[in-house]
Design a protein around this motif. Structure first.
Motif, PDB file in Angstrom:
ATOM      1  N   ASP A   1       8.012  -1.763  -7.995  1.00 40.47           N
ATOM      2  CA  ASP A   1       6.901  -2.106  -7.098  1.00 40.47           C
ATOM      3  C   ASP A   1       6.670  -0.920  -6.161  1.00 40.47           C
ATOM      4  OD1 ASP A   1       8.820  -2.170  -5.085  1.00 40.47           O
ATOM      5  OD2 ASP A   1       8.998  -4.354  -5.073  1.00 40.47           O
ATOM      6  N   GLU A   2       5.685  -1.045  -5.288  1.00 39.87           N
ATOM      7  CA  GLU A   2       5.269   0.104  -4.477  1.00 39.87           C
ATOM      8  C   GLU A   2       6.402   0.638  -3.594  1.00 39.87           C
ATOM      9  OE1 GLU A   2       1.934   1.360  -1.156  1.00 39.87           O
ATOM     10  OE2 GLU A   2       1.579  -0.459  -2.318  1.00 39.87           O
TER      11      GLU A   2
ATOM     12  N   MET B   1       0.741   2.883  -9.082  1.00 37.73           N
ATOM     13  CA  MET B   1       0.433   4.316  -9.070  1.00 37.73           C
ATOM     14  C   MET B   1      -0.820   4.606  -8.246  1.00 37.73           C
ATOM     15  SD  MET B   1       1.550   7.176 -10.020  1.00 37.73           S
ATOM     16  CE  MET B   1       2.437   7.536 -11.504  1.00 37.73           C
ATOM     17  N   GLN B   2      -1.828   3.744  -8.366  1.00 37.76           N
ATOM     18  CA  GLN B   2      -3.059   3.910  -7.599  1.00 37.76           C
ATOM     19  C   GLN B   2      -2.780   3.751  -6.103  1.00 37.76           C
ATOM     20  OE1 GLN B   2      -5.624   1.091  -9.548  1.00 37.76           O
ATOM     21  NE2 GLN B   2      -6.510   2.621 -10.901  1.00 37.76           N
ATOM     22  N   ALA B   3      -1.959   2.773  -5.768  1.00 36.13           N
ATOM     23  CA  ALA B   3      -1.607   2.549  -4.350  1.00 36.13           C
ATOM     24  C   ALA B   3      -0.850   3.758  -3.794  1.00 36.13           C
ATOM     25  CB  ALA B   3      -0.759   1.293  -4.220  1.00 36.13           C
ATOM     26  N   LEU B   4       0.020   4.345  -4.617  1.00 40.19           N
ATOM     27  CA  LEU B   4       0.805   5.508  -4.172  1.00 40.19           C
ATOM     28  C   LEU B   4      -0.075   6.725  -3.938  1.00 40.19           C
ATOM     29  CD1 LEU B   4       3.972   5.418  -6.455  1.00 40.19           C
ATOM     30  CD2 LEU B   4       3.855   4.838  -4.050  1.00 40.19           C
ATOM     31  N   SER B   5      -1.087   6.904  -4.807  1.00 37.64           N
ATOM     32  CA  SER B   5      -1.898   8.112  -4.677  1.00 37.64           C
ATOM     33  C   SER B   5      -3.085   7.929  -3.732  1.00 37.64           C
ATOM     34  CB  SER B   5      -2.378   8.584  -6.057  1.00 37.64           C
ATOM     35  OG  SER B   5      -3.014   7.523  -6.727  1.00 37.64           O
ATOM     36  N   ALA B   6      -3.250   6.704  -3.212  1.00 41.25           N
ATOM     37  CA  ALA B   6      -4.369   6.444  -2.287  1.00 41.25           C
ATOM     38  C   ALA B   6      -4.135   7.181  -0.969  1.00 41.25           C
ATOM     39  CB  ALA B   6      -4.491   4.961  -2.029  1.00 41.25           C
TER      40      ALA B   6
END
Length: 253
Positions: free
Chosen positions: A214-215, A248-253
């Motif tokens: 998870d994130e 992955m999207q949340a991490l790179s946001a």
């Protein structure tokens, strides 16, 4: 005024990011030069007669290293100049969420490297283990990668099997040829004759199973991996996790 401040801070961010990219590139070049040095010293200082050196030079070219930098590194190694006597060492351990991690290093000072690696593990919620404490969770393989445009999936598979490879995985992102470690150089050379220089060709540790994160867990694990990769002695880090697309999207946001 606010607008100017915002613009100023954004410029600072861009400069900081560029600085980070430059530092990462310099670190990558240093690691590649170290591999070239070791390869040239363990075999002949001629890429045509030394498969490991040929692989190291190909990796350096892929990273856009200037040709004269590569040639200088080979010459220096061949002349035995300087105290660049590196040994290969491998460390294994666990990261946050029980993730298994293998660290490969080339070092001229084992104590320094061991202490750097141990510090990175303990600072970021991991623990360094004994040799072979996690290696059984990975397969040691030869990996050769080509872009999708290099050939159709059928042609790539046919050529790879003929060359002695075990498997080919073709996706929209490209072709991955997998082979036994002892066949790696022969398979790579055969594929190169047919399709040109591969995008990547290396010995790899591939996890037999992976753990989705998870994130929060992904952030922790990535911090540890970044810390390990920041060491000049560390060449590669392998781990058995996967990050789902939404995380992955949340991490790179």
């Amino acid at each position: 005024m606010d607008f100017l401040m915002a613009g100023h801070s954004q410029f600072k961010n861009i400069m900081h990011r560029k600085g980070a990219q430059d530092a990462r590139r310099a670190r990558q070049f240093a690691k590649l030069i170290r591999e070239i040095t070791v390869s040239a010293k363990t075999g002949l200082p001629d890429p045509a007669a030394n498969p490991r050196l040929r692989a190291a030079c190909a990796a350096a070219r892929q990273a856009n290293m200037p040709r004269d930098t590569i040639e200088r590194a080979i010459k220096k190694a061949a002349g035995g100049a300087g105290g660049d006597d590196y040994v290969e060492v491998r460390y294994e351990g666990y990261g946050p969420s029980g993730i298994a991690i293998i660290v490969e290093a080339l070092t001229d000072n084992r104590n320094r490297t061991a202490s750097d690696v141990r510090a990175a593990f303990s600072k970021h919620g991991g623990a360094l283990g004994e040799t072979n404490s996690v290696a059984f969770m990975f397969d040691r393989i030869g990996l050769i990668r080509y872009p999708t445009a290099a050939a159709s999936a059928d042609d790539m598979l046919e050529a790879a099997i003929e060359a002695g490879a075990d498997d080919v995985q073709s996706t929209d992102e490209g072709h991955e040829i997998i082979c036994a470690v002892e066949n790696f150089f022969a398979v790579r050379d055969a594929m190169e004759q047919k399709f040109g220089e591969p995008e990547a060709a290396k010995l790899d540790w591939r996890p037999t199973t992976t753990t989705p994160l998870d994130e929060e867990a992904a952030r922790s694990v990535m911090k540890l991996i970044d810390a390990l990769e920041e060491s000049d002695d560390v060449q590669s880090v392998y781990a058995n996790f996967e990050i789902p697309d939404d995380v992955m999207q949340a991490l790179s946001a």
